[in-house]
Structures are given as C-alpha cells and as structure tokens.
Scaffold this motif. Structure first.
Motif, short mmCIF file in Angstrom:
data_model
loop_
_atom_site.label_atom_id
_atom_site.label_comp_id
_atom_site.label_asym_id
_atom_site.label_seq_id
_atom_site.Cartn_x
_atom_site.Cartn_y
_atom_site.Cartn_z
N GLN A 146 0.65 -1.09 0.39
CA GLN A 146 0.02 0.02 -0.26
C GLN A 146 0.78 1.44 0.16
O GLN A 146 0.26 2.86 0.04
CB GLN A 146 -1.13 -0.01 1.12
N LEU A 147 1.99 1.35 -0.67
CA LEU A 147 2.67 2.34 -0.36
C LEU A 147 2.58 3.81 -1.14
O LEU A 147 2.01 3.13 -2.45
CB LEU A 147 4.58 2.13 -0.63
N ALA A 148 2.60 4.70 -0.83
CA ALA A 148 1.61 5.37 -1.69
C ALA A 148 2.05 6.04 -3.07
O ALA A 148 1.85 6.08 -3.82
CB ALA A 148 1.67 6.83 -0.98
N ASN A 149 3.52 5.37 -3.34
CA ASN A 149 4.18 5.74 -4.65
C ASN A 149 4.83 4.55 -5.42
O ASN A 149 5.45 4.19 -6.39
CB ASN A 149 6.44 6.49 -4.58
N LEU A 150 3.76 3.39 -5.21
CA LEU A 150 4.54 1.88 -5.59
C LEU A 150 3.01 1.56 -6.11
O LEU A 150 1.65 1.52 -5.04
CB LEU A 150 4.95 1.16 -4.74
N SER A 151 2.74 1.28 -7.83
CA SER A 151 1.66 0.17 -7.90
C SER A 151 2.45 -0.63 -8.75
O SER A 151 3.82 -0.47 -9.27
CB SER A 151 0.77 1.25 -9.12
N VAL A 152 1.26 -1.82 -8.63
CA VAL A 152 2.34 -3.14 -9.01
C VAL A 152 0.61 -4.06 -10.03
O VAL A 152 -0.16 -3.97 -10.20
CB VAL A 152 2.38 -4.35 -7.83
N TYR A 153 1.17 -3.80 -12.01
CA TYR A 153 -0.05 -4.43 -12.19
C TYR A 153 0.15 -5.91 -12.69
O TYR A 153 1.58 -5.42 -12.96
CB TYR A 153 0.24 -3.04 -13.10
N VAL A 154 -0.59 -6.28 -12.88
CA VAL A 154 -0.36 -7.97 -13.45
C VAL A 154 -1.35 -8.30 -14.54
O VAL A 154 -2.89 -8.15 -14.53
CB VAL A 154 -0.45 -9.33 -12.52
N LEU A 155 -0.88 -8.06 -15.23
CA LEU A 155 -1.61 -8.23 -17.39
C LEU A 155 -0.91 -9.57 -18.04
O LEU A 155 0.70 -9.49 -18.15
CB LEU A 155 -2.03 -7.01 -17.45
N PRO A 156 -2.08 -10.08 -18.52
CA PRO A 156 -1.10 -10.65 -20.20
C PRO A 156 -1.27 -9.54 -21.12
O PRO A 156 -1.73 -8.34 -21.09
CB PRO A 156 -2.39 -11.84 -20.82
N LEU A 157 -0.18 -10.18 -21.61
CA LEU A 157 0.52 -9.28 -23.26
C LEU A 157 -0.91 -8.77 -23.72
O LEU A 157 -0.44 -7.72 -24.42
CB LEU A 157 1.49 -10.07 -23.78
N LYS A 158 -1.16 -9.76 -24.62
CA LYS A 158 -3.05 -9.44 -24.75
C LYS A 158 -3.59 -8.00 -24.64
O LYS A 158 -4.27 -7.17 -25.26
CB LYS A 158 -3.80 -10.09 -25.41
N ARG A 159 -3.64 -7.63 -23.01
CA ARG A 159 -4.60 -6.52 -22.38
C ARG A 159 -3.73 -5.27 -22.13
O ARG A 159 -3.64 -4.31 -21.75
CB ARG A 159 -4.76 -6.97 -21.07
N ILE A 160 -2.25 -5.29 -22.70
CA ILE A 160 -1.37 -4.49 -22.38
C ILE A 160 -1.91 -3.17 -23.40
O ILE A 160 -1.28 -1.73 -22.65
CB ILE A 160 0.48 -4.71 -23.13
N SER A 161 -1.95 -3.01 -24.59
CA SER A 161 -2.12 -2.06 -25.07
C SER A 161 -3.38 -0.64 -24.61
O SER A 161 -3.36 0.07 -24.69
CB SER A 161 -2.81 -2.21 -26.48
N ASP A 162 -4.03 -1.51 -24.10
CA ASP A 162 -5.50 -0.65 -23.75
C ASP A 162 -4.71 -0.29 -22.34
O ASP A 162 -5.63 1.21 -21.28
CB ASP A 162 -6.57 -1.56 -23.23
N THR A 163 -3.88 -0.66 -21.54
CA THR A 163 -3.03 0.26 -20.45
C THR A 163 -2.13 1.22 -20.26
O THR A 163 -2.17 1.73 -19.91
CB THR A 163 -3.20 -0.97 -19.36
N ILE A 164 -1.00 0.80 -21.16
CA ILE A 164 0.34 0.73 -21.34
C ILE A 164 0.64 2.38 -20.98
O ILE A 164 0.93 3.35 -20.06
CB ILE A 164 1.05 0.26 -21.81
N GLY A 165 -0.53 2.95 -22.00
CA GLY A 165 -0.74 4.33 -22.21
C GLY A 165 -0.90 5.11 -21.01
O GLY A 165 -0.29 6.45 -20.60
N ASN A 166 -2.30 4.71 -20.88
CA ASN A 166 -2.51 5.06 -19.46
C ASN A 166 -1.96 5.53 -18.89
O ASN A 166 -1.94 6.64 -17.49
CB ASN A 166 -3.92 4.82 -19.27
N LEU A 167 -1.13 4.38 -18.18
CA LEU A 167 -0.19 4.65 -17.31
C LEU A 167 1.06 5.46 -17.60
O LEU A 167 1.42 6.31 -16.28
CB LEU A 167 0.52 2.74 -16.50
#
Length: 430
Positions: free
Chosen positions: A247-268
């Motif tokens: 729960q550190l404020a300066n850390l986020s962890v995402y787990v995604l299959p490769l096929k779902r990366i395109s919809d997420t990585i730009g927003n990250l």
C-alpha cells in the motif's frame, strides 16, 4: 523530405538517410534488438511506410553494415522472423549526426547479438514498443532506459536492489517492466515485488509502477503459452495481495497478460492510471446516481452515507472503500448498507483493498453492519478481461459503461462462481 548521403569504404558507396531514418536507427541502437514488426511500429509514428518497403530498406542498410540482422525460427517449417541490432556504420552515422554520444564507440555492439533468452528480451521489447508508440505523438518526455545503465541501488550499501527487464520513464514516473515467461515461480516474482517495495521505501520522492506482463501467444515464440493465461495471472495476484508494504503511496503493481497491454500502458505512462482518491470517490458518487436516480428499473432507493456514520476515527485507508450507500425499498421494509469500490484492470492494489474490505466486514469492525460490496469497473472490457484470482461471497461486480448504457432495463451485476469465472445476476444474486 530532406535526405543526406552517407558513404562507407574506399569506393564511396553509401545510402541517403532522412531524419525519419535517423530516428529509426537511434531507436534500434537504444533498444538493442528489435524484430522487423517492432521496428515498423516505431516507424509508424513518423511515417506511413508499408512493412514490405521497410523490409527492403533494412536489407539495404544491412548491406552497408548500418544494421545487422538475425533470423529466429519458431521451430515450424516456414515460421521464422528477423530481428536487428545496430551495425558499426550505423553507430558511425548516428555519432556524426549527434544522435548518440561519442561514448557509443566504446560499446561492443556485437554483444547485443548474444543476449541470453532472446524470447524474453524480444517479448519485453514488444511491451516497450507498445508503450512508446502509444504516447510518442503526445509527449516527447518519455525515456526508454536500459536498466543496466540505470540500476536501482541502496544508497547506503551501494548494492543493487532490483534490476527491471526495462524502464520507461516520464518525469518522476518510472514504469518498470517485468516480463514473465513462466521460467520463474510466482514466489520469485513476489520477491521481486518485495525488492521494489524496499526501494520505494528508500526513495519516497520517486513514483514507481511495476508492470508484470504474462507472456501469451500474442507474441509468437517457440513455446506455446496459449491465449488464456488467467490462471497464471490469478495465482500471482492472489499471492501478491498479501505482500507487506503493497500500500505504499509511491508504488503500484499491475499484472496483465500481454494481449491486454495496449489498453493500459499508455494510460500508465500518462498518469491516467491508477486513479486518484478523488477520482475514485467521484466515480462512486456517479454509481449511486446512475443506479438510484437515472435507472427507473432498479427497485431500490439509494442514499449516500456519510463517513462519520460508518468508520471509526482511526480507520486505515486499506479498509476504507470509495463510497458507502444505503439501499432501501419504497415501503421501507428493506435496508442494506453497501461499500462501493472502483476496480482497475490488472491493479493488484485494488484487489488488495477488496480483500481487506471483505475481511473487515466479516470481522464487523465498522459502526454499522455492511451487507455487501459492489466492486465496479469503468469499462465493460476491463470487467470482462480482469482476473481477480480469489472468490468473494459478499461481492457483486459490475461496470459503469454497462449501467449507463442500459438505463431502460434492470442493472446487471455479476457474482463469482469460481476465482476465474463470473455469471450475471440481479442485485439479489438471482
């Protein structure tokens, strides 16, 4: 398009190179190894050149040692692809044009070709290229960094705490890519996350996102990973949600299959994910309005419940939802108190909070009895594709898009029938 002639060798043969070509060669040099398709994705941000024309260009560059190629066989007859690294004359041209520093002369670029576990490296580059091309036309501040030159160290001991597979950086935001090909156990991946937690504790002024990408058949390799990696994703998330320090404020962890990366990585990279606390609260209020006011087919009245009626004064953020609503029927014979929790596809911290909320309800720590949790997504495709990995009896799921697009019918919810499967139902679970 202005082109400049560059000649090589005693016979003064050479090629004409444009600024677009310089960008492409610089990218090939910095990324070390790229497939033809990955190079074309980079090139598509500055040119509309077809991939076949690009292949011809790369072959011509290879002839003059501007690039160097390798062939990778997928183990099936006729199934192969080429990947490239920068060549000696490519380095020479880029230094002359001021695209890379002179120190590149001392780099043994031939060692790029001997990269261990080529599948792992090229799959990582698949994630990197999706990230860079998703934002290249919007922001020039994104930096693609080889972690070998940007190690995360303990400043006291000077030892390396963690070495990502690759780093994409936007100002103070570090997107750390970890490619999972299945050769490491999920316990080893958890140890990596613990190292990121340690580093973030030592560097609270930096913002870090760890993006663990589960390789699937989106990127072809000699191994068959399959299209459905939900069990690997779910098992890893189930282990990670109990990691201390998550729960550190300066850390986020995402787990995604490769096929779902395109919809997420730009927003990250843009900072649009993960949501701020304020955005989460606003979405929870909107859910209350959509279900309680705008949908006349939902038989319950909804009332927003104030925090001081629900939470003890010293409530921890890990067990505080994004909103609390009271549901009641018209006759007043039925009342339920419900937590609202906004979910973000792939975000382990959101499942960590969901797990904590569910446990806290079971332990009856709140001022009033909480009957259930509505965990909701913004988009339907996020709700469909996310893997939670744990089954919760007191949780209903839904998505904002579906609710707002079906105001003339009873809102649809979803309940767990396994950690990996859900089925639609009414609010009552029928």
């Amino acid at each position: 398009m202005v082109k400049k002639r560059h000649t090589f060798g005693p016979n003064r043969q050479g090629v004409f190179l444009s600024e677009e070509d310089m960008y492409l060669l610089t990218t090939i040099a910095e990324q070390r190894l790229l497939t033809t398709e990955q190079i074309h994705q980079y090139h598509s941000t500055v040119s509309k050149m077809k991939i076949d024309a690009l292949r011809v260009k790369l072959i011509r560059w290879k002839r003059y040692n501007i690039v160097h190629s390798h062939e990778y066989s997928l183990g099936q007859k006729g199934c192969r692809f080429n990947y490239y690294r920068i060549g000696f004359n490519g380095i020479k041209v880029l230094i002359e044009e001021g695209k890379i520093p002179k120190s590149w002369k001392d780099i043994e670029i031939s060692k790029f070709s001997s990269t261990k576990n080529i599948e792992h490296f090229l799959a990582t580059q698949e994630v990197v290229v999706k990230g860079i091309t998703s934002i290249k036309n919007i922001s020039s501040d994104i930096k693609s960094q080889n972690p070998y030159y940007y190690p995360y160290v303990d400043t006291a001991s000077k030892s390396r705490l963690i070495v990502p597979d690759w780093i994409l950086k936007n100002g103070n935001l570090h997107l750390n890519i970890e490619m999972d090909t299945g050769t490491e156990s999920i316990q080893e991946l958890q140890m990596k996350v613990k190292s990121y937690i340690e580093y973030c504790e030592l560097n609270p002024d930096q913002e870090h996102i760890v993006l663990i990408v589960i390789l699937d058949d989106t990127f072809l390799t000699r191994n068959k990973y399959g299209d459905d990696r939900s069990r690997r994703v779910g098992n890893l998330k189930k282990l990670l949600i109990n990691t201390p320090g998550l729960q550190l404020a300066n850390l986020s962890v995402y787990v995604l299959p490769l096929k779902r990366i395109s919809d997420t990585i730009g927003n990250l990279l843009h900072g649009l994910k993960p949501d701020s606390v304020r955005n989460k609260i606003e979405y929870a209020l909107s859910v209350g309005k959509v279900l309680g006011e705008l949908n006349n087919n939902f038989e319950y009245n909804i009332e927003i419940v104030q925090d001081n009626l629900v939470f003890p004064p010293d409530i921890k953020k890990e067990i505080k939802p994004d909103g609390v609503i009271k549901l009641s029927n018209t006759s007043g014979t039925f009342n339920e108190f419900v937590f609202l929790h906004l979910m973000d596809e792939g975000n382990v911290k959101d499942i960590h909070v969901l797990n904590n909320l569910s446990n806290a309800i079971a332990e009856d720590i709140y001022k009033i009895k909480i009957n259930r949790i509505i965990a909701f997504y913004k988009k339907t495709e996020e709700r469909i594709n996310d893997v939670i990995g744990t089954e919760y009896e007191n949780v209903l799921l839904g998505d904002f898009n579906e609710w707002t697009n079906s105001l003339n019918s009873e809102p649809v919810f979803y309940k767990f029938i396994s950690p990996y499967r859900m089925e639609d139902c009414t609010y009552e679970g029928q």
